[in-house]
Design an enzyme around this catalytic site. Structure first.
Site: not given
Length: 479
Positions: A130, A184, A187-188, A191
């Site tokens: 990232s 990940k 995480h997105n 986001e």
């Protein structure tokens, strides 16, 4: 070609090229390869002065350039393209070698590939990276999955090229097989929620507070100095303060109000449904992007009645901005809490041993959602690795308590005035759902028993029961 390269990168798009340069800048000899040999030659010609590169035009040359155990990093499009590259290179490798997928792969594909290559003695390592193209070059947040043995070899390299916060690398071993790509993905998803919440705050400040984009940029700059300090708040101020070179007006006003997405938000929501993980703020943020692109539907709804949005006086607007800050912070905490809860659910489902404090630590730098309060999240999970929710930690709980009144006032005001705040509303509803002493799910289960004999539990005795609804006077029976 002599085997002199510590690592190889194949797929020299922006991310692959920058990661290769990052490795070279940190003293590693890097073999580089691309399906188009011209791109390989261009990288060496333009950036050869940054470190040692070995250009390879064929798959055989590329593999021959790598020291044992070979470390081969794929930076290609997720999906079929990744499978095709693996099929090309795997026959050229030997037991103990490593294939590293640094793309945005779906974690289920990573689990499948890891299992298949493990049978051949090859380590497959799915790595979440990232930070975008700048992070790839100057220091990303790196989230590798795969075997412990592979991280023993790759870990020092990833830690070297990663972002650093307080001297600590933003890289750690996440867990087995697809754990890195899963984290990940989450995480997105966070986001998506974070960005949507910020956008809703902007919309409220503009439509109700009466602030112009440049003024809102100043408000965000002020917020960035406090508890909301983060990369996304920082760049929001930059975007809102930017003037369009063509019209001379605010840049945000010339951008079409349709948000794109690359799919990781959707994956988060789809996977959350499979795990029964209620990531409502993340899902509403994802649906908000989808709704923004529904041109025909938006045209059909346009002009239908809604609330009124009178602009506040300047004195009222300042108080209103403070209320929005509280609502934004509380909703943001909920969104992050949903992400961590989903990681916990997945760890149980897939048998991963994930250090939740370490996840917060490596997200403090390099990644898109880096924020000042991540250090507090790290500390909370370091103190109690089994922490069920951030809201059971006293400082976060107190902040949510203090934000109660303004948070609710903002959501209620938005509803009265017809301003869409799907992520704010979802975060608040999630909070109220989980804090409730009793939910209307009791009625839902009664309905399910009525039409489908799905049974129900009772509050006064153990077991599962069924009511004979055709003859409700008959006693219920054990299921």
């Amino acid at each position: 070609m002599s085997a002199s390269a510590s690592i190889g990168v194949t797929g020299l798009g922006v991310m692959g090229r920058n990661l290769a340069r990052n490795f070279a800048r940190h003293g590693y000899t890097v073999a580089v390869h691309n399906r188009s040999a011209g791109r390989t030659r261009a990288l060496v010609q333009e950036f050869g002065h940054e470190g040692e590169f070995v250009a390879a035009e064929t798959a055989a040359e590329f593999v021959a350039a790598l020291e044992r155990p070979r470390r081969l990093m794929l930076m290609v499009q997720a999906g079929e393209a990744t499978d095709a590259v693996i099929e090309e290179f795997a026959p050229l490798l030997e037991p103990g070698d490593m294939i590293i997928d640094g793309g945005n792969a779906h974690f289920a594909d990573t689990r499948r590939r890891e299992a298949a290559l493990r049978e051949q003695g090859i380590h497959f390592v799915g790595v979440g990276v990232s930070g975008g193209e700048e992070g790839a070059l100057h220091g990303p947040s790196v989230m590798p999955g795969g075997s412990v043995e592979s991280y023993a070899v790759l870990g020092p390299m990833f830690e070297a090229i990663s972002a650093k916060v307080d001297g600590e690398p933003c890289a750690t071993h996440i867990g087995a097989d697809g754990a890195g790509h899963f984290v990940k993905m989450v995480h997105n998803g966070i986001e998506y929620a974070d960005m949507q919440l910020i956008a809703e705050a902007y919309d409220l400040l503009r439509q109700v507070g009466g602030y112009g984009p440049a003024e809102i940029a100043d408000i965000f700059r002020e917020w960035n100095q406090g508890r909301l300090g983060s990369y996304l708040i920082e760049i929001t101020a930059e975007v809102l303060g930017h003037t369009d070179a063509v019209t001379g007006g605010p840049f945000v006003d010339v951008v079409v109000d349709r948000a794109g997405q690359k799919g990781t938000g959707r994956w988060t929501v789809q996977t959350a449904l499979d795990l029964a993980a209620p990531v409502t703020a993340i899902s509403q943020a994802t649906f908000a992007r989808a709704a923004s692109g529904q041109t025909a539907l938006r045209a059909a709804y346009r002009g239908l009645p809604g609330g009124t949005t009178p602009v506040l006086s300047r004195t009222e607007a300042a108080r209103f901005a403070s209320q929005v800050e509280n609502a934004l912070y509380a909703s943001k905490v909920i969104a992050y809490d949903q992400g961590w809860s989903m990681i916990q659910d997945a760890a149980k489902e897939y048998g991963w041993d994930i250090d939740l404090a370490a996840v917060a630590r490596i997200w403090r730098g390099g990644c898109i959602i880096r924020a000042s309060f991540l250090d507090r999240i790290r500390a909370a999970y370091a103190q109690d690795p089994a922490l069920v929710s951030l809201l059971t930690e006293k400082d976060f709980a107190q902040e949510i308590t203090d934000a109660q009144v303004p948070w609710r006032e903002i959501v209620a005001m938005a509803a009265r005035r017809g301003i869409p705040v799907p992520a704010f509303s979802a975060a608040l509803s999630y909070y109220d759902t989980l804090r409730a002493e009793r939910l209307p799910a009791a009625l839902l289960q009664g309905q399910r028993d009525f039409f489908g004999a799905h049974t129900y539990g009772r509050v006064d005795k153990p077991g599962m029961f069924h009511t004979h609804w055709a003859d409700a006077d008959r006693p219920e029976t054990d299921a």
